[in-house]
Design an enzyme around this catalytic site. Structure first.
Site, mmCIF file in Angstrom:
data_model
loop_
_atom_site.group_PDB
_atom_site.id
_atom_site.type_symbol
_atom_site.label_atom_id
_atom_site.label_comp_id
_atom_site.label_asym_id
_atom_site.label_seq_id
_atom_site.Cartn_x
_atom_site.Cartn_y
_atom_site.Cartn_z
ATOM 1 N N SER A 106 1.008 -1.318 -0.203
ATOM 2 C CA SER A 106 -0.035 0.097 0.132
ATOM 3 C C SER A 106 1.024 1.336 -0.090
ATOM 4 O O SER A 106 0.032 2.462 -0.181
ATOM 5 C CB SER A 106 -0.933 0.182 1.231
ATOM 6 N N LYS A 109 -0.091 3.800 -2.614
ATOM 7 C CA LYS A 109 -1.070 4.782 -2.326
ATOM 8 C C LYS A 109 -0.744 6.343 -2.491
ATOM 9 O O LYS A 109 -1.036 7.027 -2.666
ATOM 10 C CB LYS A 109 -2.041 4.415 -1.424
ATOM 11 N N SER A 163 -6.307 2.920 4.466
ATOM 12 C CA SER A 163 -5.746 2.242 3.527
ATOM 13 C C SER A 163 -6.586 1.415 2.811
ATOM 14 O O SER A 163 -6.437 0.286 2.106
ATOM 15 C CB SER A 163 -4.521 1.438 3.973
ATOM 16 N N LYS A 279 2.874 6.087 5.483
ATOM 17 C CA LYS A 279 2.100 5.355 4.957
ATOM 18 C C LYS A 279 2.493 3.894 5.243
ATOM 19 O O LYS A 279 3.894 3.584 4.989
ATOM 20 C CB LYS A 279 2.063 5.284 3.351
#
Length: 328
Positions: A106, A109, A163, A279
């Site tokens: 992720s 992202k 997420s 993140k």
């Protein structure tokens, strides 16, 4: 290790062509020392025999040319790759396998958010349809249903804080027109930023053999994203309350919490370091991943990345030890 900023191939070619023209040496051949197929990013061009030509090319970005592992208190034996960048002093403080292609999970992202901020309208209403659904078992989801709607501003926060992979698809379709067109935007942006060891196949980071990046390339992408106030604001949020709507116009209320376990209080950042945000990412193929923006007591900024760690507890211990090297 010195850091340099982004001027790209066009500038370099102008320098080379100007040298040919003014020297009047039409017969002399100048070889451009970088090819996109190389195993290193384009910024390593400054390590050629004439670095003076390339210094404007990447003037404010950190350059990693080798592993820097001489930190006896940092054990990265269970991580695939890691970097620690001192942005203020233009130094690479730590580097392990910075250019190794790995699954980013992720952390993908970050690029999705960057494009949404650069090219999207925050008040645009996005509506879920069949193309935004994610059906992979175990995937982190908000639980969107066809006809559900929210603004891009809401979607961006949900995607970065919680997420949610289905919301990443919603963002991609809303900004790119189609998910496929958005993926093309992702790959073009990666090239623009010099992240030439990166290739995206989706906007969320769920596993695909041809979806990969490197610790260094993720630093480049993250470094661009943190230039935007809204991105820094969102990654600093530990929770988010919002209301979106189903296809009948009924309210759907959600309270969502950051996947960053530092914010949850499960792990502690070193006392002299302030966590701004970052993140997280986890899949079976990618292992446990984390990218952070932090600052020291002088408000100097640091970017840290760890990819493919063996377990969540190990990841956070590795990151804590890495950040503890700041200022030593």
């Amino acid at each position: 290790m010195k850091c340099t900023s982004k001027r790209f191939v066009s500038l370099m070619m102008v320098v080379i062509m100007s040298a040919v023209f003014f020297a009047g040496c039409g017969q002399v051949k100048y070889a451009f020392p970088y090819d996109q197929g190389y195993d290193v990013t384009s910024f390593q061009i400054i390590q050629t025999d004439n670095p003076a030509l390339a210094s404007p090319f990447a003037k404010e970005l950190c350059i990693v040319t080798e592993d820097i592992l001489d930190h006896e208190n940092v054990d990265m034996s269970e991580a695939g790759a890691a970097v620690l960048m001192d942005v203020a002093r233009s130094e690479v403080l730590y580097s392990k396998n910075a250019h190794q292609k790995l699954h980013p999970a992720s952390l993908t992202k970050v690029m999705t958010a960057l494009l949404a901020i650069k090219y999207g309208s925050m008040d645009k209403v996005l509506t879920a349809n069949a193309d935004t659904m994610v059906t992979e078992d175990g995937a982190q989801l908000l639980g969107l249903k066809k006809g559900d709607s929210m603004t891009l501003a809401q979607a961006l926060r949900i995607m970065l804080i919680n997420s949610a992979n289905d919301v990443a698809m919603l963002v991609a379709q809303g900004v790119g027109g189609t998910v496929d067109e958005f993926i093309d935007m992702m790959n073009n942006e990666a090239k623009t930023l010099g992240a030439t060891n990166t290739h995206f196949m989706n906007p969320h980071g769920l596993t695909d053999e041809d979806h990969y990046s490197t610790a260094y390339d993720l630093y480049l992408i993250f470094n661009e994203a943190i230039k935007y106030d809204v991105f820094r604001e969102i990654i600093n949020m530990s929770s988010y309350e919002t209301v979106y709507y189903d296809k009948q116009g009924n309210d759907i209320s959600k309270t969502l919490y950051s996947m960053n376990r530092y914010f949850a209080g499960e792990y502690k950042i070193p006392e002299r370091i302030t966590l701004i945000g970052g993140k997280t990412g986890t899949t079976n193929a990618a292992g446990h991943c984390l990218i952070l923006l932090s600052r020291d007591t002088n408000s100097d900024m640091y970017v840290s990345v760890i990819l493919n760690s063996s377990a969540r507890a190990v990841l956070y211990q590795e990151m804590t030890d890495l950040l503890d090297e700041i200022g030593k």
